[in-house]
Every structure is written in C-alpha cells, then in structure tokens.
Scaffold this motif. Structure first.
Motif, PDB file in Angstrom:
ATOM      1  N   ALA A  77       0.848  -1.189   0.000  1.00  8.18           N
ATOM      2  CA  ALA A  77       0.000   0.000   0.000  1.00  8.18           C
ATOM      3  C   ALA A  77       0.889   1.245   0.000  1.00  8.18           C
ATOM      4  CB  ALA A  77      -0.896   0.004   1.242  1.00  8.18           C
ATOM      5  N   PRO A  78       0.502   2.282  -0.747  1.00  6.63           N
ATOM      6  CA  PRO A  78       1.292   3.513  -0.746  1.00  6.63           C
ATOM      7  C   PRO A  78       1.519   4.073   0.663  1.00  6.63           C
ATOM      8  CG  PRO A  78      -0.293   3.581  -2.524  1.00  6.63           C
ATOM      9  CD  PRO A  78      -0.616   2.352  -1.709  1.00  6.63           C
ATOM     10  N   SER A  79       0.530   3.934   1.548  1.00  4.86           N
ATOM     11  CA  SER A  79       0.707   4.444   2.917  1.00  4.86           C
ATOM     12  C   SER A  79       1.802   3.669   3.660  1.00  4.86           C
ATOM     13  CB  SER A  79      -0.614   4.384   3.689  1.00  4.86           C
ATOM     14  OG  SER A  79      -1.071   3.046   3.776  1.00  4.86           O
ATOM     15  N   THR A  80       1.909   2.371   3.385  1.00  8.57           N
ATOM     16  CA  THR A  80       2.969   1.560   4.001  1.00  8.57           C
ATOM     17  C   THR A  80       4.333   2.015   3.511  1.00  8.57           C
ATOM     18  OG1 THR A  80       1.488  -0.336   4.184  1.00  8.57           O
ATOM     19  CG2 THR A  80       3.867  -0.802   4.260  1.00  8.57           C
ATOM     20  N   VAL A  81       4.451   2.202   2.201  1.00  4.79           N
ATOM     21  CA  VAL A  81       5.722   2.647   1.621  1.00  4.79           C
ATOM     22  C   VAL A  81       6.055   4.045   2.121  1.00  4.79           C
ATOM     23  CG1 VAL A  81       6.927   3.211  -0.529  1.00  4.79           C
ATOM     24  CG2 VAL A  81       5.537   1.140  -0.377  1.00  4.79           C
ATOM     25  N   SER A  82       5.070   4.902   2.197  1.00  4.82           N
ATOM     26  CA  SER A  82       5.299   6.258   2.695  1.00  4.82           C
ATOM     27  C   SER A  82       5.848   6.231   4.120  1.00  4.82           C
ATOM     28  CB  SER A  82       3.999   7.060   2.639  1.00  4.82           C
ATOM     29  OG  SER A  82       4.225   8.389   3.016  1.00  4.82           O
ATOM     30  N   GLY A  83       5.289   5.377   4.963  1.00  4.99           N
ATOM     31  CA  GLY A  83       5.791   5.245   6.333  1.00  4.99           C
ATOM     32  C   GLY A  83       7.222   4.734   6.379  1.00  4.99           C
ATOM     33  N   LEU A  84       7.522   3.725   5.562  1.00  6.16           N
ATOM     34  CA  LEU A  84       8.884   3.202   5.493  1.00  6.16           C
ATOM     35  C   LEU A  84       9.856   4.268   4.996  1.00  6.16           C
ATOM     36  CD1 LEU A  84       8.092  -0.318   3.988  1.00  6.16           C
ATOM     37  CD2 LEU A  84       9.050   0.130   6.278  1.00  6.16           C
ATOM     38  N   ILE A  85       9.437   4.998   3.971  1.00  8.12           N
ATOM     39  CA  ILE A  85      10.292   6.059   3.423  1.00  8.12           C
ATOM     40  C   ILE A  85      10.536   7.130   4.484  1.00  8.12           C
ATOM     41  CG2 ILE A  85      10.380   7.947   1.727  1.00  8.12           C
ATOM     42  CD1 ILE A  85      11.034   5.156   0.558  1.00  8.12           C
ATOM     43  N   GLY A  86       9.502   7.461   5.258  1.00  7.73           N
ATOM     44  CA  GLY A  86       9.675   8.434   6.345  1.00  7.73           C
ATOM     45  C   GLY A  86      10.733   7.988   7.332  1.00  7.73           C
ATOM     46  N   GLN A  87      10.710   6.707   7.694  1.00  7.32           N
ATOM     47  CA  GLN A  87      11.729   6.166   8.606  1.00  7.32           C
ATOM     48  C   GLN A  87      13.112   6.232   7.970  1.00  7.32           C
ATOM     49  OE1 GLN A  87      10.384   2.169   9.386  1.00  7.32           O
ATOM     50  NE2 GLN A  87       8.488   2.857  10.335  1.00  7.32           N
ATOM     51  N   MET A  88      13.180   5.933   6.673  1.00  2.85           N
ATOM     52  CA  MET A  88      14.459   5.915   5.976  1.00  2.85           C
ATOM     53  C   MET A  88      15.013   7.335   5.773  1.00  2.85           C
ATOM     54  SD  MET A  88      13.422   2.844   3.374  1.00  2.85           S
ATOM     55  CE  MET A  88      14.946   2.709   2.467  1.00  2.85           C
ATOM     56  N   ILE A  89      14.135   8.307   5.645  1.00  2.00           N
ATOM     57  CA  ILE A  89      14.577   9.708   5.566  1.00  2.00           C
ATOM     58  C   ILE A  89      15.196  10.096   6.898  1.00  2.00           C
ATOM     59  CG2 ILE A  89      13.756  12.096   5.474  1.00  2.00           C
ATOM     60  CD1 ILE A  89      11.728  11.139   3.321  1.00  2.00           C
ATOM     61  N   THR A  90      14.543   9.703   7.991  1.00  2.00           N
ATOM     62  CA  THR A  90      15.037  10.016   9.334  1.00  2.00           C
ATOM     63  C   THR A  90      16.429   9.443   9.569  1.00  2.00           C
ATOM     64  OG1 THR A  90      12.778  10.091  10.183  1.00  2.00           O
ATOM     65  CG2 THR A  90      14.535   9.764  11.803  1.00  2.00           C
ATOM     66  N   THR A  91      16.674   8.246   9.047  1.00  2.00           N
ATOM     67  CA  THR A  91      17.994   7.616   9.242  1.00  2.00           C
ATOM     68  C   THR A  91      19.000   8.016   8.162  1.00  2.00           C
ATOM     69  OG1 THR A  91      17.271   5.609   8.075  1.00  2.00           O
ATOM     70  CG2 THR A  91      17.056   5.635  10.496  1.00  2.00           C
ATOM     71  N   GLY A  92      18.568   8.853   7.210  1.00  2.66           N
ATOM     72  CA  GLY A  92      19.490   9.376   6.207  1.00  2.66           C
ATOM     73  C   GLY A  92      19.768   8.458   5.032  1.00  2.66           C
ATOM     74  N   LEU A  93      18.941   7.416   4.844  1.00  2.00           N
ATOM     75  CA  LEU A  93      19.181   6.477   3.747  1.00  2.00           C
ATOM     76  C   LEU A  93      18.604   6.948   2.421  1.00  2.00           C
ATOM     77  CD1 LEU A  93      18.463   3.139   5.648  1.00  2.00           C
ATOM     78  CD2 LEU A  93      20.690   4.142   5.078  1.00  2.00           C
ATOM     79  N   VAL A  94      17.531   7.738   2.479  1.00  4.05           N
ATOM     80  CA  VAL A  94      16.894   8.263   1.276  1.00  4.05           C
ATOM     81  C   VAL A  94      16.557   9.725   1.495  1.00  4.05           C
ATOM     82  CG1 VAL A  94      15.920   6.023   0.607  1.00  4.05           C
ATOM     83  CG2 VAL A  94      14.539   7.615   1.945  1.00  4.05           C
ATOM     84  N   ALA A  95      16.278  10.403   0.389  1.00  3.67           N
ATOM     85  CA  ALA A  95      15.848  11.801   0.446  1.00  3.67           C
ATOM     86  C   ALA A  95      14.621  11.958  -0.435  1.00  3.67           C
ATOM     87  CB  ALA A  95      16.966  12.721  -0.038  1.00  3.67           C
ATOM     88  N   ARG A  96      13.762  12.870  -0.038  1.00  2.00           N
ATOM     89  CA  ARG A  96      12.581  13.191  -0.843  1.00  2.00           C
ATOM     90  C   ARG A  96      12.853  14.529  -1.525  1.00  2.00           C
ATOM     91  NH1 ARG A  96       7.851  12.617   2.660  1.00  2.00           N
ATOM     92  NH2 ARG A  96       7.813  10.462   1.988  1.00  2.00           N
ATOM     93  N   GLU A  97      12.594  14.547  -2.834  1.00  4.63           N
ATOM     94  CA  GLU A  97      12.846  15.752  -3.621  1.00  4.63           C
ATOM     95  C   GLU A  97      11.644  16.038  -4.509  1.00  4.63           C
ATOM     96  OE1 GLU A  97      16.291  14.620  -5.833  1.00  4.63           O
ATOM     97  OE2 GLU A  97      17.579  14.545  -4.070  1.00  4.63           O
ATOM     98  N   VAL A  98      11.594  17.245  -5.046  1.00  3.72           N
ATOM     99  CA  VAL A  98      10.541  17.607  -5.988  1.00  3.72           C
ATOM    100  C   VAL A  98      10.825  16.896  -7.308  1.00  3.72           C
ATOM    101  CG1 VAL A  98       9.523  19.523  -7.288  1.00  3.72           C
ATOM    102  CG2 VAL A  98      10.144  19.829  -4.881  1.00  3.72           C
ATOM    103  N   ASP A  99       9.763  16.338  -7.900  1.00  2.00           N
ATOM    104  CA  ASP A  99       9.874  15.659  -9.189  1.00  2.00           C
ATOM    105  C   ASP A  99      10.075  16.716 -10.270  1.00  2.00           C
ATOM    106  OD1 ASP A  99       9.569  14.229 -11.540  1.00  2.00           O
ATOM    107  OD2 ASP A  99       7.818  13.117 -10.845  1.00  2.00           O
ATOM    108  N   SER A 100      11.196  16.634 -10.986  1.00  2.00           N
ATOM    109  CA  SER A 100      11.485  17.634 -12.015  1.00  2.00           C
ATOM    110  C   SER A 100      10.486  17.578 -13.168  1.00  2.00           C
ATOM    111  CB  SER A 100      12.914  17.457 -12.541  1.00  2.00           C
ATOM    112  OG  SER A 100      13.067  16.168 -13.104  1.00  2.00           O
TER     113      SER A 100
END
Length: 165
Positions: A77-100
């Motif tokens: 589910a997108p909400s599940t992935v969004s939550g995982l991504i939020g955790q990964m942003i906090t730990t510095g593994l991924v970044a969220r950026e504006v889609d060009s």
C-alpha cells in the motif's frame, strides 16, 4: 515422500517430477529466513528491516522514484511505503525531492549513505551465500545453478498472477 523428515526430502532428481508447491514454499521461506539470520549473526551491524532493504534494492535500480511507483513494484500500500520512506529519511538512507517532471509531486532517491548501506548489505549477503555454496558438493551446486532460470520464471509468473495477467 511424506514419510521422510522434511530435512531429508530431495529437492532435485526424481522427486522434482512430483514438485509440491508446499515444499517449494517451505524451501524458499527457510532459505530466506536462514540468510537473514546468518547475516545478522555474522554482521551484527545489519539491523535494517527487510522491507527497508527491499526498498533500497528497488531504489538502487530505479531511482528517483515516486512513492506510488515503489508501492506498485513492492506490491504494498502507498501508505505503508510512505511510512517506510519516512523512517528511511530520518535515518538518512533516502531523500525526498521535488519531481522535475511534475513540480507538484515528489520523488525518493538514495542518499550516499543509503547507497553505501545497500552496497554493504549486498556484499555481506553475497559473501555469506558464496561460503554456503562452497560448502556444498558439485552436484548440489550444479542443481541449484540449473534451477535458477526456472526460479526467476516462477517469480515472474507469480508477478503476472498478481497483476491479473
């Protein structure tokens, strides 16, 4: 065949003709569990949940990516992935950026730390698997090598079933 203990069931040879979906599922589950447990024993630094590792793997091949694309690829589910991504942003593994391509949307990319973590995870797993394979006899290694294309085809077929194809 059912009279043998599971640990002694042949995986290749004559028994392959009577392939049992339950046994194949059990073998895959046991292999995944054993690999995950052994990596954490040999490499105690490895604490990432498998869901995050799998997202890192997808991002390693398809980055940047929208959350909806990651969810579709992982069948989550997108909400599940969004939550995982939020955790990964906090730990510095991924970044969220504006889609060009669409400034109203955002994409997720691997950071250098995420790429380093993915490389370390992959290297550790490959080393562990190489050691296990080296301990097997030539016949068993050959049977595993022969089975790999069929296992990839099976995974593709399962994906098509999930897609309704």
């Amino acid at each position: 065949m059912s009279a043998q203990p599971r640990s002694e069931l042949p995986l290749f040879g004559p028994a392959a003709e009577a392939l049992d979906a339950r046994l194949l599922t059990e073998a895959v589950t046991r292999l995944r569990r054993a690999l995950r447990a052994s990596i954490r024993t040999d490499y105690p630094w490895e604490k990432l949940p498998m869901a995050q590792v799998e997202l890192l793997q997808v991002l390693g091949e398809h980055s940047p990516a929208r959350i909806s694309d990651l969810a579709a690829r992982q069948r989550l589910a997108p909400s599940t992935v969004s939550g995982l991504i939020g955790q990964m942003i906090t730990t510095g593994l991924v970044a969220r950026e504006v889609d060009s391509a669409d400034r109203r949307a955002s994409v997720v990319t691997l950071t250098d730390a995420g790429r380093d973590q993915l490389t370390a995870w992959t290297t550790a797993h490959e080393r562990r698997m190489d050691a296990a394979l080296a301990s097997l006899d030539d016949t068993t290694r050959s049977a595993i090598a022969t089975a790999l294309p069929a296992l990839f085809q099976l995974a593709e077929q399962l994906g098509r079933l999930d897609d309704g194809s």
